[in-house]
Write a protein that holds these residues in place. Structure first.
Motif, PDB file in Angstrom:
ATOM      1  N   ASP A  37       1.155   6.958   7.602  1.00 43.40           N
ATOM      2  CA  ASP A  37       2.283   7.877   7.404  1.00 43.40           C
ATOM      3  C   ASP A  37       2.037   8.795   6.204  1.00 43.40           C
ATOM      4  OD1 ASP A  37       4.364   6.684   5.019  1.00 43.40           O
ATOM      5  OD2 ASP A  37       2.885   5.291   5.837  1.00 43.40           O
ATOM      6  N   ARG A  38       2.598   9.976   6.266  1.00 43.52           N
ATOM      7  CA  ARG A  38       2.349  11.003   5.261  1.00 43.52           C
ATOM      8  C   ARG A  38       2.834  10.602   3.880  1.00 43.52           C
ATOM      9  NH1 ARG A  38       5.237  14.779   3.030  1.00 43.52           N
ATOM     10  NH2 ARG A  38       7.009  14.367   4.395  1.00 43.52           N
ATOM     11  N   GLN A  39       4.021   9.965   3.803  1.00 47.07           N
ATOM     12  CA  GLN A  39       4.537   9.573   2.488  1.00 47.07           C
ATOM     13  C   GLN A  39       3.573   8.642   1.769  1.00 47.07           C
ATOM     14  OE1 GLN A  39       8.620   8.062   3.124  1.00 47.07           O
ATOM     15  NE2 GLN A  39       9.252   9.559   1.595  1.00 47.07           N
ATOM     16  N   SER A  40       3.094   7.642   2.478  1.00 47.73           N
ATOM     17  CA  SER A  40       2.177   6.686   1.854  1.00 47.73           C
ATOM     18  C   SER A  40       0.886   7.352   1.404  1.00 47.73           C
ATOM     19  CB  SER A  40       1.851   5.556   2.830  1.00 47.73           C
ATOM     20  OG  SER A  40       3.007   4.799   3.142  1.00 47.73           O
ATOM     21  N   LEU A  41       0.384   8.275   2.207  1.00 47.34           N
ATOM     22  CA  LEU A  41      -0.903   8.896   1.926  1.00 47.34           C
ATOM     23  C   LEU A  41      -0.827  10.030   0.917  1.00 47.34           C
ATOM     24  CD1 LEU A  41      -2.330   8.983   5.562  1.00 47.34           C
ATOM     25  CD2 LEU A  41      -3.151   7.553   3.678  1.00 47.34           C
ATOM     26  N   GLU A  42       0.315  10.731   0.857  1.00 46.97           N
ATOM     27  CA  GLU A  42       0.368  11.954   0.058  1.00 46.97           C
ATOM     28  C   GLU A  42       1.399  11.948  -1.067  1.00 46.97           C
ATOM     29  OE1 GLU A  42       0.915  15.254   2.667  1.00 46.97           O
ATOM     30  OE2 GLU A  42      -0.751  14.684   3.996  1.00 46.97           O
ATOM     31  N   GLU A  43       2.500  11.221  -0.891  1.00 45.79           N
ATOM     32  CA  GLU A  43       3.605  11.356  -1.843  1.00 45.79           C
ATOM     33  C   GLU A  43       3.751  10.167  -2.789  1.00 45.79           C
ATOM     34  OE1 GLU A  43       7.274  12.304   0.084  1.00 45.79           O
ATOM     35  OE2 GLU A  43       6.376  13.813   1.393  1.00 45.79           O
ATOM     36  N   PHE A  44       3.575   8.965  -2.296  1.00 47.92           N
ATOM     37  CA  PHE A  44       3.838   7.785  -3.105  1.00 47.92           C
ATOM     38  C   PHE A  44       2.770   7.609  -4.195  1.00 47.92           C
ATOM     39  CE2 PHE A  44       6.133   5.309   0.530  1.00 47.92           C
ATOM     40  CZ  PHE A  44       7.261   6.091   0.335  1.00 47.92           C
ATOM     41  N   GLU A  45       3.223   7.117  -5.359  1.00 49.42           N
ATOM     42  CA  GLU A  45       2.285   6.718  -6.405  1.00 49.42           C
ATOM     43  C   GLU A  45       1.616   5.392  -6.066  1.00 49.42           C
ATOM     44  OE1 GLU A  45       4.120   6.638 -10.206  1.00 49.42           O
ATOM     45  OE2 GLU A  45       4.640   8.767 -10.201  1.00 49.42           O
ATOM     46  N   PHE A  46       2.339   4.556  -5.317  1.00 49.04           N
ATOM     47  CA  PHE A  46       1.744   3.323  -4.803  1.00 49.04           C
ATOM     48  C   PHE A  46       2.407   3.023  -3.463  1.00 49.04           C
ATOM     49  CE2 PHE A  46       5.488   1.920  -6.945  1.00 49.04           C
ATOM     50  CZ  PHE A  46       5.868   0.687  -6.434  1.00 49.04           C
ATOM     51  N   PRO A  47       1.713   2.335  -2.553  1.00 54.19           N
ATOM     52  CA  PRO A  47       2.127   2.309  -1.146  1.00 54.19           C
ATOM     53  C   PRO A  47       3.454   1.636  -0.842  1.00 54.19           C
ATOM     54  CG  PRO A  47      -0.200   1.812  -1.339  1.00 54.19           C
ATOM     55  CD  PRO A  47       0.352   1.798  -2.720  1.00 54.19           C
ATOM     56  N   ALA A  48       3.942   0.765  -1.710  1.00 57.70           N
ATOM     57  CA  ALA A  48       5.237   0.130  -1.461  1.00 57.70           C
ATOM     58  C   ALA A  48       6.335   0.748  -2.329  1.00 57.70           C
ATOM     59  CB  ALA A  48       5.157  -1.374  -1.704  1.00 57.70           C
ATOM     60  N   GLN A  49       6.167   1.996  -2.702  1.00 62.11           N
ATOM     61  CA  GLN A  49       7.086   2.650  -3.642  1.00 62.11           C
ATOM     62  C   GLN A  49       8.522   2.685  -3.131  1.00 62.11           C
ATOM     63  OE1 GLN A  49       5.556   6.240  -5.444  1.00 62.11           O
ATOM     64  NE2 GLN A  49       7.589   7.185  -5.496  1.00 62.11           N
ATOM     65  N   TYR A  50       8.702   2.768  -1.818  1.00 62.07           N
ATOM     66  CA  TYR A  50      10.056   2.826  -1.263  1.00 62.07           C
ATOM     67  C   TYR A  50      10.860   1.564  -1.561  1.00 62.07           C
ATOM     68  CZ  TYR A  50       8.567  -0.367   2.447  1.00 62.07           C
ATOM     69  OH  TYR A  50       8.107  -1.467   3.131  1.00 62.07           O
ATOM     70  N   MET A  51      10.184   0.472  -1.940  1.00 61.95           N
ATOM     71  CA  MET A  51      10.855  -0.807  -2.182  1.00 61.95           C
ATOM     72  C   MET A  51      11.215  -1.033  -3.646  1.00 61.95           C
ATOM     73  SD  MET A  51       8.520  -3.315   0.194  1.00 61.95           S
ATOM     74  CE  MET A  51       9.543  -4.749  -0.174  1.00 61.95           C
ATOM     75  N   PHE A  52      10.579  -0.304  -4.563  1.00 65.12           N
ATOM     76  CA  PHE A  52      10.735  -0.577  -5.989  1.00 65.12           C
ATOM     77  C   PHE A  52      11.125   0.687  -6.744  1.00 65.12           C
ATOM     78  CE2 PHE A  52       7.650  -3.618  -4.330  1.00 65.12           C
ATOM     79  CZ  PHE A  52       8.155  -4.823  -4.780  1.00 65.12           C
ATOM     80  N   LYS A  53      11.912   0.508  -7.795  1.00 68.01           N
ATOM     81  CA  LYS A  53      12.341   1.614  -8.625  1.00 68.01           C
ATOM     82  C   LYS A  53      11.907   1.379 -10.072  1.00 68.01           C
ATOM     83  CE  LYS A  53      16.537   2.468  -5.869  1.00 68.01           C
ATOM     84  NZ  LYS A  53      18.023   2.515  -5.909  1.00 68.01           N
ATOM     85  N   ASP A  54      11.579   2.481 -10.754  1.00 69.48           N
ATOM     86  CA  ASP A  54      11.285   2.432 -12.190  1.00 69.48           C
ATOM     87  C   ASP A  54      10.219   1.389 -12.503  1.00 69.48           C
ATOM     88  OD1 ASP A  54      13.337   4.342 -12.634  1.00 69.48           O
ATOM     89  OD2 ASP A  54      14.821   2.727 -12.592  1.00 69.48           O
ATOM     90  N   VAL A  55       9.114   1.444 -11.769  1.00 76.19           N
ATOM     91  CA  VAL A  55       8.027   0.486 -11.982  1.00 76.19           C
ATOM     92  C   VAL A  55       7.371   0.765 -13.338  1.00 76.19           C
ATOM     93  CG1 VAL A  55       5.828  -0.347 -11.101  1.00 76.19           C
ATOM     94  CG2 VAL A  55       7.664   0.268  -9.510  1.00 76.19           C
ATOM     95  N   PRO A  56       7.292  -0.254 -14.229  1.00 76.82           N
ATOM     96  CA  PRO A  56       6.863  -0.017 -15.609  1.00 76.82           C
ATOM     97  C   PRO A  56       5.369  -0.226 -15.841  1.00 76.82           C
ATOM     98  CG  PRO A  56       7.728  -2.233 -15.422  1.00 76.82           C
ATOM     99  CD  PRO A  56       7.805  -1.617 -14.030  1.00 76.82           C
ATOM    100  N   ASP A  57       4.514   0.302 -14.953  1.00 79.23           N
ATOM    101  CA  ASP A  57       3.103  -0.056 -15.041  1.00 79.23           C
ATOM    102  C   ASP A  57       2.190   1.067 -15.506  1.00 79.23           C
ATOM    103  OD1 ASP A  57       3.353   1.476 -12.773  1.00 79.23           O
ATOM    104  OD2 ASP A  57       2.216   0.131 -11.464  1.00 79.23           O
ATOM    105  N   VAL A  58       2.743   2.153 -16.042  1.00 74.88           N
ATOM    106  CA  VAL A  58       1.934   3.215 -16.615  1.00 74.88           C
ATOM    107  C   VAL A  58       2.330   3.387 -18.081  1.00 74.88           C
ATOM    108  CG1 VAL A  58       1.301   5.661 -16.515  1.00 74.88           C
ATOM    109  CG2 VAL A  58       1.697   4.396 -14.395  1.00 74.88           C
TER     110      VAL A  58
END
Length: 293
Positions: A37-58
């Motif tokens: 899917d386009r979101q996973s390949l082009e938009e997301f910073e990581f592939p399960a991004q739709y499940m998590f918010k404010d990921v503190p890993d950067v």
């Protein structure tokens, strides 16, 4: 039912931060071929991004990832953790003896190279577990596939657990490799194996409980789940016959902040006798962490 605050917590799923979004994206390239899917390949910073918010890993460039993690552990009473093997974790284990325990990725598609690698890492770094992400393999490999059997046999030989994802996979790719029913036949074929189900087992948590009752070697860790979302079947099992089978595993910093985890944790309705086992004792026993010095 109050959560103890002075227990020396063991977190079975600690990671290290990235110093840029580009570095973070590259970390997931190993299963990019499974995504469509386009979101996973082009938009997301990581592939399960739709499940998590404010990921503190950067974190900011120049931050020492090891010191950053140690300070976070100290702030939340985490005495020890298990983490994947990489340059950061090898240094962390050397600089902070007894606090960091290493887990090795095991790719079933690499056959005997994976077997030799596991044995090498056990000899050189005393890895305390192997880990496989079935849906994330390229090509995908099911929990019960024959390609996994050399890894299971090697874990038995080395006397280390295999940590393996169960349930619907987060990234948008097929979940069939992680159907929980597959754990049954594997544990039948390898009665000596210690297996720890990761990432929830949903929607088959009732089946996961049945299999933990059936097989002495099957355990469960709470990886990738915020405490308020721990499956009810798992909580009920821990409070009845499964107090020795359920272990704490956060998902920091890959998905959940420690602030959120420990804000929600006291509301989990574990019995008083379950908390020490969940937060510490089961991990010490299952992964033999007292022997990793």
């Amino acid at each position: 039912m109050a959560m103890p605050t002075d227990i020396g917590i063991i977190d079975l799923g600690m990671g290290f931060p990235y110093t840029s979004v580009e570095e973070k994206k590259a970390a997931y390239d190993f299963f990019k071929a499974n995504l469509k899917d386009r979101q996973s390949l082009e938009e997301f910073e990581f592939p399960a991004q739709y499940m998590f918010k404010d990921v503190p890993d950067v974190v900011d460039p120049g931050t020492d990832p090891v010191q950053w993690i140690v300070e976070k552990m100290d702030a939340f009473g985490i005495e020890q953790c298990m983490t994947g093997i990489n340059d950061h974790s090898i240094r962390a284990k050397a600089e902070h003896p007894g606090r960091f325990h290493l887990m090795a990725q095991a790719d079933p598609n690499k056959g005997m190279d994976t077997v030799r690698r596991l044995k090498q890492l056990k000899a050189e770094h005393n890895v305390v577990a192997a880990m496989t992400f079935p849906s994330g393999m390229v090509p995908q490999v099911g929990v019960g596939d024959k390609l996994m059997y050399p890894i299971y046999a090697t874990c038995c030989e080395l006397d280390i657990p295999i940590c393996i994802n169960g349930g619907i996979v987060g990234p948008r790719m097929p979940s069939w490799p992680q159907h929980v029913e597959q754990f049954d036949e594997v544990l039948y074929d390898f009665p000596e194996l210690t297996m720890v189900m990761m990432h929830g087992g949903e929607p088959w948590t009732e089946l996961a409980v049945k299999l933990m009752l059936k097989w002495p070697g099957l355990h469960y860790m709470t990886s990738a789940f915020a405490p308020k979302h721990y499956p009810k079947d798992i909580i009920r099992y821990a409070n009845t016959r499964g107090a020795d089978k359920i272990m704490y595993c956060g998902y920091f910093p890959a998905g959940l902040s420690l602030e959120r985890q420990f804000r929600e944790m006291p509301n989990v309705p574990f019995n008083d006798d379950v908390w020490p086992k969940f937060l510490r004792e089961n991990a010490l026993r299952v992964f033999k962490l007292d022997q990793d010095r």
